[in-house]
Design a protein around this motif. Structure first.
Motif, PDB file in Angstrom:
ATOM      1  N   ASP A   1      26.297  44.049  25.472  1.00  0.00           N
ATOM      2  CA  ASP A   1      27.741  44.139  25.287  1.00  0.00           C
ATOM      3  C   ASP A   1      28.167  43.870  23.844  1.00  0.00           C
ATOM      4  O   ASP A   1      29.356  43.761  23.556  1.00  0.00           O
ATOM      5  CB  ASP A   1      28.461  43.193  26.243  1.00  0.00           C
ATOM      6  N   ASP A   2      27.222  43.808  22.923  1.00  0.00           N
ATOM      7  CA  ASP A   2      27.522  43.607  21.500  1.00  0.00           C
ATOM      8  C   ASP A   2      28.387  44.775  21.018  1.00  0.00           C
ATOM      9  O   ASP A   2      27.944  45.915  21.018  1.00  0.00           O
ATOM     10  CB  ASP A   2      26.215  43.546  20.711  1.00  0.00           C
ATOM     11  N   PRO A   3      29.634  44.500  20.600  1.00  0.00           N
ATOM     12  CA  PRO A   3      30.535  45.586  20.194  1.00  0.00           C
ATOM     13  C   PRO A   3      30.422  45.967  18.716  1.00  0.00           C
ATOM     14  O   PRO A   3      31.192  46.788  18.226  1.00  0.00           O
ATOM     15  CB  PRO A   3      31.920  44.985  20.484  1.00  0.00           C
ATOM     16  N   SER A   4      29.448  45.410  18.023  1.00  0.00           N
ATOM     17  CA  SER A   4      29.372  45.612  16.578  1.00  0.00           C
ATOM     18  C   SER A   4      29.031  47.053  16.204  1.00  0.00           C
ATOM     19  O   SER A   4      28.345  47.759  16.958  1.00  0.00           O
ATOM     20  CB  SER A   4      28.331  44.672  15.969  1.00  0.00           C
ATOM     21  N   PRO A   5      29.484  47.492  15.033  1.00  0.00           N
ATOM     22  CA  PRO A   5      29.095  48.827  14.541  1.00  0.00           C
ATOM     23  C   PRO A   5      27.573  48.957  14.409  1.00  0.00           C
ATOM     24  O   PRO A   5      27.020  50.031  14.642  1.00  0.00           O
ATOM     25  CB  PRO A   5      29.788  48.925  13.177  1.00  0.00           C
ATOM     26  N   PHE A   6      26.906  47.862  14.051  1.00  0.00           N
ATOM     27  CA  PHE A   6      25.443  47.879  13.933  1.00  0.00           C
ATOM     28  C   PHE A   6      24.790  48.237  15.260  1.00  0.00           C
ATOM     29  O   PHE A   6      23.928  49.125  15.327  1.00  0.00           O
ATOM     30  CB  PHE A   6      24.953  46.503  13.454  1.00  0.00           C
ATOM     31  N   ALA A   7      25.193  47.576  16.347  1.00  0.00           N
ATOM     32  CA  ALA A   7      24.617  47.860  17.668  1.00  0.00           C
ATOM     33  C   ALA A   7      24.888  49.308  18.069  1.00  0.00           C
ATOM     34  O   ALA A   7      24.000  49.992  18.582  1.00  0.00           O
ATOM     35  CB  ALA A   7      25.180  46.894  18.712  1.00  0.00           C
ATOM     36  N   ALA A   8      26.097  49.785  17.810  1.00  0.00           N
ATOM     37  CA  ALA A   8      26.444  51.172  18.142  1.00  0.00           C
ATOM     38  C   ALA A   8      25.602  52.152  17.331  1.00  0.00           C
ATOM     39  O   ALA A   8      25.144  53.171  17.855  1.00  0.00           O
ATOM     40  CB  ALA A   8      27.932  51.411  17.893  1.00  0.00           C
ATOM     41  N   GLN A   9      25.393  51.843  16.059  1.00  0.00           N
ATOM     42  CA  GLN A   9      24.601  52.727  15.205  1.00  0.00           C
ATOM     43  C   GLN A   9      23.160  52.844  15.710  1.00  0.00           C
ATOM     44  O   GLN A   9      22.617  53.951  15.814  1.00  0.00           O
ATOM     45  CB  GLN A   9      24.607  52.211  13.765  1.00  0.00           C
ATOM     46  N   VAL A  10      22.539  51.717  16.046  1.00  0.00           N
ATOM     47  CA  VAL A  10      21.159  51.758  16.538  1.00  0.00           C
ATOM     48  C   VAL A  10      21.094  52.500  17.866  1.00  0.00           C
ATOM     49  O   VAL A  10      20.206  53.323  18.085  1.00  0.00           O
ATOM     50  CB  VAL A  10      20.552  50.343  16.646  1.00  0.00           C
ATOM     51  N   ARG A  11      22.025  52.229  18.742  1.00  0.00           N
ATOM     52  CA  ARG A  11      22.073  52.918  20.035  1.00  0.00           C
ATOM     53  C   ARG A  11      22.162  54.435  19.837  1.00  0.00           C
ATOM     54  O   ARG A  11      21.430  55.194  20.466  1.00  0.00           O
ATOM     55  CB  ARG A  11      23.250  52.399  20.858  1.00  0.00           C
ATOM     56  N   GLU A  12      23.028  54.873  18.947  1.00  0.00           N
ATOM     57  CA  GLU A  12      23.192  56.305  18.691  1.00  0.00           C
ATOM     58  C   GLU A  12      21.942  56.915  18.059  1.00  0.00           C
ATOM     59  O   GLU A  12      21.540  58.032  18.414  1.00  0.00           O
ATOM     60  CB  GLU A  12      24.419  56.539  17.800  1.00  0.00           C
ATOM     61  N   MET A  13      21.318  56.188  17.124  1.00  0.00           N
ATOM     62  CA  MET A  13      20.090  56.675  16.492  1.00  0.00           C
ATOM     63  C   MET A  13      19.000  56.885  17.539  1.00  0.00           C
ATOM     64  O   MET A  13      18.319  57.908  17.549  1.00  0.00           O
ATOM     65  CB  MET A  13      19.607  55.655  15.437  1.00  0.00           C
ATOM     66  N   LEU A  14      18.834  55.903  18.416  1.00  0.00           N
ATOM     67  CA  LEU A  14      17.804  56.000  19.450  1.00  0.00           C
ATOM     68  C   LEU A  14      18.135  57.085  20.466  1.00  0.00           C
ATOM     69  O   LEU A  14      17.250  57.810  20.916  1.00  0.00           O
ATOM     70  CB  LEU A  14      17.618  54.648  20.139  1.00  0.00           C
ATOM     71  N   HIS A  15      19.404  57.183  20.833  1.00  0.00           N
ATOM     72  CA  HIS A  15      19.804  58.201  21.802  1.00  0.00           C
ATOM     73  C   HIS A  15      19.426  59.592  21.301  1.00  0.00           C
ATOM     74  O   HIS A  15      18.873  60.404  22.046  1.00  0.00           O
ATOM     75  CB  HIS A  15      21.309  58.125  22.080  1.00  0.00           C
ATOM     76  N   GLU A  16      19.709  59.852  20.038  1.00  0.00           N
ATOM     77  CA  GLU A  16      19.365  61.152  19.452  1.00  0.00           C
ATOM     78  C   GLU A  16      17.851  61.354  19.450  1.00  0.00           C
ATOM     79  O   GLU A  16      17.352  62.410  19.831  1.00  0.00           O
ATOM     80  CB  GLU A  16      19.924  61.251  18.026  1.00  0.00           C
ATOM     81  N   ALA A  17      17.094  60.346  19.041  1.00  0.00           N
ATOM     82  CA  ALA A  17      15.628  60.453  19.017  1.00  0.00           C
ATOM     83  C   ALA A  17      15.086  60.674  20.424  1.00  0.00           C
ATOM     84  O   ALA A  17      14.144  61.441  20.625  1.00  0.00           O
ATOM     85  CB  ALA A  17      15.011  59.208  18.401  1.00  0.00           C
ATOM     86  N   GLY A  18      15.705  60.031  21.405  1.00  0.00           N
ATOM     87  CA  GLY A  18      15.272  60.168  22.790  1.00  0.00           C
ATOM     88  C   GLY A  18      15.556  61.530  23.391  1.00  0.00           C
ATOM     89  O   GLY A  18      15.053  61.856  24.465  1.00  0.00           O
ATOM     90  N   SER A  19      16.337  62.341  22.697  1.00  0.00           N
ATOM     91  CA  SER A  19      16.604  63.689  23.197  1.00  0.00           C
ATOM     92  C   SER A  19      15.422  64.626  22.956  1.00  0.00           C
ATOM     93  O   SER A  19      15.343  65.683  23.571  1.00  0.00           O
ATOM     94  CB  SER A  19      17.877  64.261  22.567  1.00  0.00           C
ATOM     95  N   HIS A  20      14.491  64.237  22.099  1.00  0.00           N
ATOM     96  CA  HIS A  20      13.318  65.081  21.838  1.00  0.00           C
ATOM     97  C   HIS A  20      11.992  64.361  21.997  1.00  0.00           C
ATOM     98  O   HIS A  20      10.938  64.996  22.001  1.00  0.00           O
ATOM     99  CB  HIS A  20      13.396  65.729  20.443  1.00  0.00           C
ATOM    100  N   THR A  21      12.007  63.048  22.143  1.00  0.00           N
ATOM    101  CA  THR A  21      10.780  62.269  22.288  1.00  0.00           C
ATOM    102  C   THR A  21      11.014  61.188  23.340  1.00  0.00           C
ATOM    103  O   THR A  21      12.067  60.553  23.337  1.00  0.00           O
ATOM    104  CB  THR A  21      10.396  61.592  20.950  1.00  0.00           C
ATOM    105  N   ASN A  22      10.054  60.974  24.223  1.00  0.00           N
ATOM    106  CA  ASN A  22      10.169  59.891  25.204  1.00  0.00           C
ATOM    107  C   ASN A  22      10.093  58.555  24.479  1.00  0.00           C
ATOM    108  O   ASN A  22       9.147  58.302  23.728  1.00  0.00           O
ATOM    109  CB  ASN A  22       9.044  59.967  26.235  1.00  0.00           C
TER     110      ASN A  22
END
Length: 185
Positions: free
Chosen positions: A66-87
């Protein structure tokens, strides 16, 4: 996401292309490491991989999904994108044991248990975070057991976010002080 094994991947590749990382200790205070991690996630090396296993301590301290920080959101988004092409697979370390299903789902990752055996080229490979191997450090193992307990984690998550940030800083400071007086053995 099911765990890839050599038999499943072998039909497409002679051997699975599996990558492992650990102990990045990402934090807002280390933007250069974040930039390098972003370049890695955007790289052809990762895009051509069958799987990326993150073996703990991705974060210097993870205070909860539940960390609302921009940092947490940035990492989440980076991983989400990477997870779209790699498990992507994640195993908890001693700094990110509060990472849960909500973040994993949003980041396109599969959470793994503390110990996971995968098959690579017909060989079993045991995955775990290295802090489990500090077996002579009884004080640390006792603290590790406490931090991993559902009771402790529920108490931590019941705290306000500012209180969790403060507690994480206190624990990191105590850990650093304890390490300073321990032998490297």
């Amino acid at each position: 996401m099911p765990l890839p094994d050599a038999a499943t991947v072998a039909s497409d590749h002679p051997m699975p292309h599996i990558l492992f990382i650990s102990d990045l200790h990402l934090s807002p205070a280390t933007p250069a490491i974040m930039q390098q991690f972003q370049r890695f996630l955007d790289s052809d090396v990762l895009k051509q991989a069958d799987a990326l296993y993150i073996l703990g301590d991705l974060f210097d301290a993870w205070i909860g999904d539940d960390d609302p920080s921009p940092f947490a959101a940035q990492v989440r988004e980076m991983l989400h994108e990477a997870g779209s092409h790699t498990n992507l697979y994640f195993q908890h370390g001693n700094r990110d044991f509060l990472l849960g299903e909500d973040f994993a789902r949003a980041a396109n990752m599969t959470l793994l248990p503390e110990e996971q055996v995968i098959q690579v080229a017909d060989e079993p490979v045991l995955l775990l975070h290295g802090d489990q191997l500090c077996t002579d450090d009884r004080d640390y193992q006792q603290a590790r057991k406490l931090f991993r307990s559902p009771e402790f984690q529920a108490q931590a998550m019941a705290m306000s976010i500012p209180k969790r940030i403060q507690k994480a800083a206190e624990i990191r400071q105590m850990s650093g002080e304890a390490k300073a007086v321990k032998s490297s053995d």
